[in-house]
Design a protein around this motif. Sequence first.
Motif, PDB file in Angstrom:
ATOM      1  N   LEU A 135       0.835  -1.222   0.000  1.00 10.79           N
ATOM      2  CA  LEU A 135       0.000   0.000   0.000  1.00 10.79           C
ATOM      3  C   LEU A 135       0.864   1.264   0.000  1.00 10.79           C
ATOM      4  CD1 LEU A 135      -2.871  -1.035   2.454  1.00 10.79           C
ATOM      5  CD2 LEU A 135      -3.020  -0.698  -0.018  1.00 10.79           C
ATOM      6  N   ALA A 136       1.960   1.223   0.803  1.00 11.86           N
ATOM      7  CA  ALA A 136       2.843   2.398   0.850  1.00 11.86           C
ATOM      8  C   ALA A 136       3.491   2.652  -0.501  1.00 11.86           C
ATOM      9  CB  ALA A 136       3.905   2.176   1.932  1.00 11.86           C
ATOM     10  N   GLU A 137       3.932   1.546  -1.202  1.00 13.11           N
ATOM     11  CA  GLU A 137       4.544   1.724  -2.516  1.00 13.11           C
ATOM     12  C   GLU A 137       3.530   2.269  -3.527  1.00 13.11           C
ATOM     13  OE1 GLU A 137       6.109  -2.067  -3.497  1.00 13.11           O
ATOM     14  OE2 GLU A 137       7.829  -1.920  -2.111  1.00 13.11           O
ATOM     15  N   LYS A 138       2.294   1.724  -3.455  1.00 15.86           N
ATOM     16  CA  LYS A 138       1.256   2.228  -4.360  1.00 15.86           C
ATOM     17  C   LYS A 138       0.984   3.723  -4.130  1.00 15.86           C
ATOM     18  CE  LYS A 138       0.253  -1.609  -6.534  1.00 15.86           C
ATOM     19  NZ  LYS A 138       0.397  -1.741  -8.001  1.00 15.86           N
ATOM     20  N   GLN A 139       0.929   4.111  -2.873  1.00 13.72           N
ATOM     21  CA  GLN A 139       0.684   5.532  -2.551  1.00 13.72           C
ATOM     22  C   GLN A 139       1.824   6.403  -3.088  1.00 13.72           C
ATOM     23  OE1 GLN A 139       0.047   5.745   1.651  1.00 13.72           O
ATOM     24  NE2 GLN A 139      -2.041   4.856   1.539  1.00 13.72           N
ATOM     25  N   LYS A 140       3.080   5.923  -2.956  1.00 10.88           N
ATOM     26  CA  LYS A 140       4.201   6.701  -3.481  1.00 10.88           C
ATOM     27  C   LYS A 140       4.096   6.840  -5.003  1.00 10.88           C
ATOM     28  CE  LYS A 140       7.583   5.588   0.136  1.00 10.88           C
ATOM     29  NZ  LYS A 140       8.881   4.912   0.423  1.00 10.88           N
ATOM     30  N   GLU A 141       3.739   5.697  -5.656  1.00 11.50           N
ATOM     31  CA  GLU A 141       3.598   5.763  -7.112  1.00 11.50           C
ATOM     32  C   GLU A 141       2.490   6.743  -7.525  1.00 11.50           C
ATOM     33  OE1 GLU A 141       2.938   1.826  -8.426  1.00 11.50           O
ATOM     34  OE2 GLU A 141       5.008   1.137  -8.025  1.00 11.50           O
ATOM     35  N   ARG A 142       1.335   6.643  -6.806  1.00 10.05           N
ATOM     36  CA  ARG A 142       0.246   7.580  -7.127  1.00 10.05           C
ATOM     37  C   ARG A 142       0.670   9.031  -6.881  1.00 10.05           C
ATOM     38  NH1 ARG A 142      -3.052   3.563  -4.761  1.00 10.05           N
ATOM     39  NH2 ARG A 142      -3.067   4.702  -2.769  1.00 10.05           N
ATOM     40  N   ALA A 143       1.398   9.270  -5.750  1.00  9.65           N
ATOM     41  CA  ALA A 143       1.867  10.633  -5.462  1.00  9.65           C
ATOM     42  C   ALA A 143       2.812  11.138  -6.547  1.00  9.65           C
ATOM     43  CB  ALA A 143       2.543  10.660  -4.094  1.00  9.65           C
ATOM     44  N   ALA A 144       3.690  10.205  -7.033  1.00  7.91           N
ATOM     45  CA  ALA A 144       4.608  10.615  -8.100  1.00  7.91           C
ATOM     46  C   ALA A 144       3.848  10.954  -9.375  1.00  7.91           C
ATOM     47  CB  ALA A 144       5.627   9.489  -8.353  1.00  7.91           C
ATOM     48  N   ARG A 145       2.821  10.087  -9.678  1.00  9.42           N
ATOM     49  CA  ARG A 145       2.043  10.371 -10.882  1.00  9.42           C
ATOM     50  C   ARG A 145       1.274  11.689 -10.774  1.00  9.42           C
ATOM     51  NH1 ARG A 145       0.883   4.765 -10.590  1.00  9.42           N
ATOM     52  NH2 ARG A 145      -1.188   5.218  -9.728  1.00  9.42           N
ATOM     53  N   VAL A 146       0.705  11.888  -9.545  1.00  4.88           N
ATOM     54  CA  VAL A 146      -0.027  13.155  -9.345  1.00  4.88           C
ATOM     55  C   VAL A 146       0.901  14.357  -9.484  1.00  4.88           C
ATOM     56  CG1 VAL A 146      -1.268  14.536  -7.653  1.00  4.88           C
ATOM     57  CG2 VAL A 146      -1.852  12.135  -7.977  1.00  4.88           C
ATOM     58  N   ALA A 147       2.109  14.244  -8.899  1.00  5.07           N
ATOM     59  CA  ALA A 147       3.067  15.357  -9.002  1.00  5.07           C
ATOM     60  C   ALA A 147       3.444  15.618 -10.451  1.00  5.07           C
ATOM     61  CB  ALA A 147       4.303  15.051  -8.153  1.00  5.07           C
ATOM     62  N   GLU A 148       3.660  14.475 -11.191  1.00  2.00           N
ATOM     63  CA  GLU A 148       4.018  14.632 -12.595  1.00  2.00           C
ATOM     64  C   GLU A 148       2.879  15.292 -13.382  1.00  2.00           C
ATOM     65  OE1 GLU A 148       6.346  14.488 -15.969  1.00  2.00           O
ATOM     66  OE2 GLU A 148       6.878  14.108 -13.861  1.00  2.00           O
ATOM     67  N   GLN A 149       1.629  14.866 -13.089  1.00  2.00           N
ATOM     68  CA  GLN A 149       0.475  15.466 -13.772  1.00  2.00           C
ATOM     69  C   GLN A 149       0.309  16.943 -13.425  1.00  2.00           C
ATOM     70  OE1 GLN A 149      -2.812  12.956 -12.804  1.00  2.00           O
ATOM     71  NE2 GLN A 149      -2.194  11.277 -14.180  1.00  2.00           N
ATOM     72  N   GLU A 150       0.505  17.258 -12.138  1.00  2.00           N
ATOM     73  CA  GLU A 150       0.425  18.664 -11.729  1.00  2.00           C
ATOM     74  C   GLU A 150       1.514  19.487 -12.403  1.00  2.00           C
ATOM     75  OE1 GLU A 150       0.560  18.725  -7.526  1.00  2.00           O
ATOM     76  OE2 GLU A 150      -1.544  18.123  -7.261  1.00  2.00           O
ATOM     77  N   LYS A 151       2.712  18.900 -12.515  1.00  3.14           N
ATOM     78  CA  LYS A 151       3.802  19.614 -13.180  1.00  3.14           C
ATOM     79  C   LYS A 151       3.457  19.889 -14.635  1.00  3.14           C
ATOM     80  CE  LYS A 151       8.750  19.272 -14.143  1.00  3.14           C
ATOM     81  NZ  LYS A 151       9.965  18.423 -13.982  1.00  3.14           N
TER      82      LYS A 151
END
Length: 398
Positions: free
Chosen positions: A65-81
């Motif tokens: 779950l922690a790895e999935k959350q990190k991946e989602r956070a990275a994707r969200v950051a990339e999308q926001e960027k």
Amino acid sequence: MNFSRQALLGIGMIIGGSVMLYAMVQQIGDSNEPQPASAMVDKPSPEQESPQPLTTDIETEKRILAEKQKERAARVAEQEKRAHQFLTEQEAAEAEALAKARAESQQYMASSAAAAEESDKSKSDAEKNDATTPIKKTSAAASAESETNTGNQQKAAQAQQEAQRQAAIKEQAAAKKLADSKKEAEAKRQAEIKKQADAAAEKKQAAAEAAKNEPPKSPSDYQVKRGDGLIKLARQYNMPVEVLAQANNLSPSASLQLDQNITIPSRKQVERLAREAAAAEQAREDKRQKEEALAKKSADAKREAQQKLSEARKEVKETDAKGSFGVQVALANDQAKADELAKKFKSAGYQVKTSPTSRGVRVIVGPERGKVAALALKDKINSDPKVNTTSAWVLYWR
């Protein structure tokens, strides 16, 4: 027209960017929703199907779950960027489009003659900007934008043609008005020139006529022709008729005889005779004024004497004075002379009688009752210009 096209282009870019941003935000929301445990947990291999301790499964689930959350956070950051970069590029494109539209609008207002050329140039620039702008549009939005741009361009073209037509009409009206004003000014100038020329010609002609009709430099003889008269000759030689008559010892109203010789005086003689005539006229005027003043004075004296006589006669009636008195106005040498004088006084309104004496024939006016009335009658007779006497005196009648 260029400004409208650029404005519509900017609006389309804003709408397209907003649609894409909304899609990205929706995708991010979908990715943040909790997924089923079966989707997030890898399917165990046959080797792992063997029972594991409960503690180990929980820790593994937490790690996954922690790895999935990190991946989602990275994707969200990339999308926001990417979204931030997209918004930055969109704002830059909008600013560039607005700047170009403002510049083109100012250029169009400064020089309407180059509107078509500037329109083509702006259109090519807009196509280049559209090719290099990193904005993805949907086919429906692009089609709607193309139709809107086409309709707006047609309307703008029609508006420009109408504006050009109105400007051409105004320019033609202004040119016609200017031509009319110039024509009117030229007509006025020609009329003024003609008026001045006519005045100069008339003045010159009058001067020539005056020089022609001026009196001669020296006296000359003239033989009267049929139809000549003093007035006609005086006008012909530009001199007063009185001067011409005086130069020939004639009356101004005298008639001339055919073949009669008269003298036309020279200029100097005309001037001298005119001065003499003016002096004589002034003398006659002065004499007339003096006579009028004397007549007025005599009339005033007569009126005053008549008033005194009336008052004296009234006084005599009130006092009932006795005796009659007369006023002797003349002592004639004979009866004929006395009768002539008596006739003059009778015509002036007096009662007159004659009385022969040893020294001549008396001419007596009266009688009057009382000496006061006789004295008043004497004053009236002496001031009466009709009888013209100053030697009247009172004498006792009876």
